[in-house]
Motif scaffolding. Structure first.
Motif, PDB file in Angstrom:
ATOM      1  N   UNK A  31      -7.886  -8.369  -4.179  1.00  0.00           N
ATOM      2  CA  UNK A  31      -7.187  -8.026  -5.411  1.00  0.00           C
ATOM      3  C   UNK A  31      -6.619  -6.619  -5.243  1.00  0.00           C
ATOM      4  N   UNK A  32      -5.466  -6.374  -5.852  1.00  0.00           N
ATOM      5  CA  UNK A  32      -4.865  -5.059  -5.693  1.00  0.00           C
ATOM      6  C   UNK A  32      -3.832  -4.770  -6.756  1.00  0.00           C
ATOM      7  N   UNK A  33      -3.395  -3.519  -6.808  1.00  0.00           N
ATOM      8  CA  UNK A  33      -2.375  -3.087  -7.751  1.00  0.00           C
ATOM      9  C   UNK A  33      -1.612  -1.925  -7.141  1.00  0.00           C
ATOM     10  N   UNK A  34      -0.359  -1.783  -7.552  1.00  0.00           N
ATOM     11  CA  UNK A  34       0.434  -0.633  -7.130  1.00  0.00           C
ATOM     12  C   UNK A  34       1.337  -0.205  -8.266  1.00  0.00           C
ATOM     13  N   UNK A  35       1.740   1.054  -8.218  1.00  0.00           N
ATOM     14  CA  UNK A  35       2.552   1.632  -9.289  1.00  0.00           C
ATOM     15  C   UNK A  35       3.694   2.430  -8.672  1.00  0.00           C
ATOM     16  N   UNK A  36       4.890   2.297  -9.238  1.00  0.00           N
ATOM     17  CA  UNK A  36       6.052   3.043  -8.765  1.00  0.00           C
ATOM     18  C   UNK A  36       6.966   3.341  -9.949  1.00  0.00           C
ATOM     19  N   UNK A  37       7.230   4.628 -10.173  1.00  0.00           N
ATOM     20  CA  UNK A  37       8.078   5.003 -11.295  1.00  0.00           C
ATOM     21  C   UNK A  37       8.628   6.409 -11.068  1.00  0.00           C
ATOM     22  N   UNK A  38       9.641   6.776 -11.861  1.00  0.00           N
ATOM     23  CA  UNK A  38      10.269   8.091 -11.751  1.00  0.00           C
ATOM     24  C   UNK A  38      10.357   8.724 -13.130  1.00  0.00           C
ATOM     25  N   UNK A  39       9.964  10.000 -13.219  1.00  0.00           N
ATOM     26  CA  UNK A  39      10.002  10.733 -14.469  1.00  0.00           C
ATOM     27  C   UNK A  39      10.711  12.068 -14.238  1.00  0.00           C
ATOM     28  N   UNK A  40      11.890  12.220 -14.810  1.00  0.00           N
ATOM     29  CA  UNK A  40      12.606  13.480 -14.688  1.00  0.00           C
ATOM     30  C   UNK A  40      12.845  13.913 -13.264  1.00  0.00           C
TER      31      UNK A  40
ATOM     32  N   UNK B 114       9.239  11.298  -8.465  1.00  0.00           N
ATOM     33  CA  UNK B 114       8.881   9.934  -8.103  1.00  0.00           C
ATOM     34  C   UNK B 114       7.384   9.839  -7.868  1.00  0.00           C
ATOM     35  N   UNK B 115       6.741   8.892  -8.520  1.00  0.00           N
ATOM     36  CA  UNK B 115       5.301   8.687  -8.392  1.00  0.00           C
ATOM     37  C   UNK B 115       5.024   7.302  -7.818  1.00  0.00           C
ATOM     38  N   UNK B 116       4.127   7.245  -6.842  1.00  0.00           N
ATOM     39  CA  UNK B 116       3.699   5.981  -6.265  1.00  0.00           C
ATOM     40  C   UNK B 116       2.177   6.021  -6.098  1.00  0.00           C
ATOM     41  N   UNK B 117       1.537   4.872  -6.288  1.00  0.00           N
ATOM     42  CA  UNK B 117       0.094   4.798  -6.094  1.00  0.00           C
ATOM     43  C   UNK B 117      -0.298   3.353  -5.813  1.00  0.00           C
TER      44      UNK B 117
ATOM     45  N   UNK C  10      -9.120   0.395  -0.579  1.00  0.00           N
ATOM     46  CA  UNK C  10      -8.083   1.355  -0.208  1.00  0.00           C
ATOM     47  C   UNK C  10      -7.492   1.977  -1.458  1.00  0.00           C
ATOM     48  N   UNK C  11      -7.193   3.275  -1.391  1.00  0.00           N
ATOM     49  CA  UNK C  11      -6.442   3.953  -2.450  1.00  0.00           C
ATOM     50  C   UNK C  11      -5.422   4.869  -1.784  1.00  0.00           C
ATOM     51  N   UNK C  12      -4.281   5.067  -2.440  1.00  0.00           N
ATOM     52  CA  UNK C  12      -3.255   5.952  -1.902  1.00  0.00           C
ATOM     53  C   UNK C  12      -2.330   6.420  -3.003  1.00  0.00           C
ATOM     54  N   UNK C  13      -1.695   7.575  -2.802  1.00  0.00           N
ATOM     55  CA  UNK C  13      -0.771   8.112  -3.790  1.00  0.00           C
ATOM     56  C   UNK C  13       0.271   8.977  -3.100  1.00  0.00           C
TER      57      UNK C  13
ATOM     58  N   UNK D 212       0.821  -1.215   0.000  1.00  0.00           N
ATOM     59  CA  UNK D 212       0.000   0.000   0.000  1.00  0.00           C
ATOM     60  C   UNK D 212       0.856   1.267   0.000  1.00  0.00           C
ATOM     61  N   UNK D 213       0.292   2.332  -0.536  1.00  0.00           N
ATOM     62  CA  UNK D 213       0.934   3.649  -0.561  1.00  0.00           C
ATOM     63  C   UNK D 213       0.083   4.590   0.274  1.00  0.00           C
ATOM     64  N   UNK D 214       0.734   5.400   1.104  1.00  0.00           N
ATOM     65  CA  UNK D 214       0.026   6.349   1.957  1.00  0.00           C
ATOM     66  C   UNK D 214       0.866   7.615   2.088  1.00  0.00           C
ATOM     67  N   UNK D 215       0.548   8.461   3.042  1.00  0.00           N
ATOM     68  CA  UNK D 215       1.322   9.672   3.260  1.00  0.00           C
ATOM     69  C   UNK D 215       2.756   9.320   3.652  1.00  0.00           C
ATOM     70  N   UNK D 216       3.746  10.119   3.270  1.00  0.00           N
ATOM     71  CA  UNK D 216       5.128   9.842   3.669  1.00  0.00           C
ATOM     72  C   UNK D 216       5.287  10.002   5.179  1.00  0.00           C
ATOM     73  N   UNK D 217       5.834   8.982   5.829  1.00  0.00           N
ATOM     74  CA  UNK D 217       5.974   8.990   7.284  1.00  0.00           C
ATOM     75  C   UNK D 217       7.256   8.271   7.709  1.00  0.00           C
ATOM     76  N   UNK D 218       8.359   8.581   7.054  1.00  0.00           N
ATOM     77  CA  UNK D 218       9.622   7.901   7.341  1.00  0.00           C
ATOM     78  C   UNK D 218      10.208   8.292   8.697  1.00  0.00           C
ATOM     79  N   UNK D 219       9.639   9.302   9.329  1.00  0.00           N
ATOM     80  CA  UNK D 219      10.089   9.666  10.674  1.00  0.00           C
ATOM     81  C   UNK D 219       9.439   8.788  11.743  1.00  0.00           C
ATOM     82  N   UNK D 220       8.554   7.892  11.324  1.00  0.00           N
ATOM     83  CA  UNK D 220       7.933   6.923  12.224  1.00  0.00           C
ATOM     84  C   UNK D 220       8.646   5.581  12.100  1.00  0.00           C
ATOM     85  N   UNK D 221       8.548   4.719  13.108  1.00  0.00           N
ATOM     86  CA  UNK D 221       9.371   3.511  13.114  1.00  0.00           C
ATOM     87  C   UNK D 221       8.778   2.352  12.337  1.00  0.00           C
TER      88      UNK D 221
END
Length: 392
Positions: free
Chosen positions: A224-233, A236-239, A268-271, A122-131
């Motif tokens: 069932x689910x899907x996710x996307x991760x890629x970088x353009x210029x 970085x896009x995630x969903x 669930x949806x996230x980006x 899953x993709x959600x809000x960025x929270x890398x300051x959490x453990x």
């Protein structure tokens, strides 16, 4: 029918990818894990009988044997043991991962005790300051006086702030992960029963009660689910997106009243978007009335959670902020709903590879429909948490 299609598809993919394997392959065994220790300070309105400070800690150990056949098939297993406990120093050890896997050009198939495809990707809000992906740790410090447990929270791993689909309870299941094509990956899972794992065999049909408000046991669960991760210029896009359904407990009739437990229907949806150290994103999780007893005299409400946040990373430092909001029916005996709102900021500093120090501040407001002449369950307050995190 869906469960047979999923199980059959996984078996076919595994068989096609396997071919003639080398029965004498040598296994490599990897050992890793993570741990955290944190201390919290809480100042809240409903503090009767509560202290202001507390510590907590957890350690998890992964043991992963893997091998590779002559035809390229990779296979192995994973066991994750973790320290758990509770009141009165009830220290125990359990496992929340115990599965075998095989992977190749067909993707990966996992079989055993594990989490779901959506909870893994899953993709959600960025929270890398959490453990270690623990996005709702603040709720553990709020105490039993605040009305945030039971009902929807019990259905979602004990949290009103859930950001992924986790009604499966890390039970025994089959999960399929496709290869990633142009950034896109799809997957699915089948869980016979979400309260059965490891060596347990439970073929009984769960039955509800007329007086029960919620039932958290589901059977024949399909995801069932899907996710996307890629970088353009440099951007970085995630969903991600996922859908979960399953059968609720059987209904019963007593005293002329019949129960009406709602089947599992959750999505669930996230980006998230990142550029030059900045990232922003969010997610939405909806369980509708899953597991609620929609019988005469009860007051049901939809259950959902959403979060938005922003983060900046530079070198070993990460800082971020987000807003989390969870809402559900609370008690079905009362008209209305309950809501938990959390405003959060945090910072993390990587001292050395695998060793991080973190701090966070949360302001929370909890509004509840459980209000009587002698009891008001509305609450608000401040939480400060300091921690150290080890990943190896």
């Amino acid at each position: 029918m869906n469960r047979y299609l999923l199980a059959g598809s996984a078996a076919i993919a595994l068989a096609l990818g396997a071919g003639a394997a080398n029965a004498q392959a040598k296994f490599d065994v990897k050992v890793g894990g993570d741990a955290y220790f944190e201390g919290g300070y809480v100042d809240q309105d409903l503090d009767s009988g509560l202290r202001s400070t507390e510590f907590r800690n957890r350690m998890r150990i992964n043991i992963i044997p893997t091998a590779k056949a002559d035809n390229g098939l990779e296979y192995g297993a994973r066991l994750r043991m973790r320290s758990v406990g509770g009141a009165n120093n009830a220290r125990t050890t359990d496992n929340d991962r115990a599965y075998i896997f095989a992977q190749g050009s067909f993707g990966q198939v996992r079989m055993g005790t594990q989490n779901t495809f959506s909870d893994e990707t899953y993709v959600t809000a960025p929270q890398d300051y959490l453990p270690l992906g623990i996005y709702d740790g603040v709720t553990a410090f709020l105490g039993s006086n605040t009305d945030i447990s039971g009902g929807f929270a019990s259905l979602n791993g004990g949290s009103m702030l859930v950001q992924s689909l986790v009604p499966d309870g890390n039970s025994s299941k089959i999960v399929y992960f496709s290869p990633r094509f142009a950034g896109l990956q799809v997957g699915a899972s089948y869980t016979p029963r979400n309260d059965s794992s490891n060596t347990d065999v439970n073929r009984t049909d769960p039955v509800g009660t007329v007086a029960g408000q919620f039932a958290t046991t589901f059977t024949d669960m399909v995801e069932v689910g899907a996710n996307y991760s890629n970088t353009f210029g440099g951007v970085a896009l995630k969903a991600s997106a996922g859908y979960f359904w399953g059968q609720a407990v059987d209904d019963v009739t007593a005293g002329g009243v019949s129960s009406n437990y709602k089947d599992l229907n959750a999505w669930q949806v996230g980006a998230q978007v990142g550029y030059a150290g900045f990232s922003v994103g969010g997610s939405y999780v909806d369980f509708g009335k899953s597991g609620q007893n929609e019988r005469a005299g009860y007051f049901t409400e939809n259950s959902r959670n959403w979060v938005v946040g922003v983060q900046y990373t530079t070198g070993p430092i990460v800082v971020g902020a987000n807003y989390k909001n969870g809402k559900d029916a609370g008690s079905l005996l009362s008209r209305g709903e309950r809501e938990l709102q959390v405003y959060e900021i945090g910072v993390g500093y990587t001292v050395a590879p695998g060793f991080t120090l973190q701090a966070q501040y949360d302001y929370f407001e909890a509004d509840s429909d459980l209000t009587t002449a002698t009891s008001d369950r509305d609450d608000k307050g401040n939480v400060v948490i300091l921690r150290s995190v080890l990943a190896f």
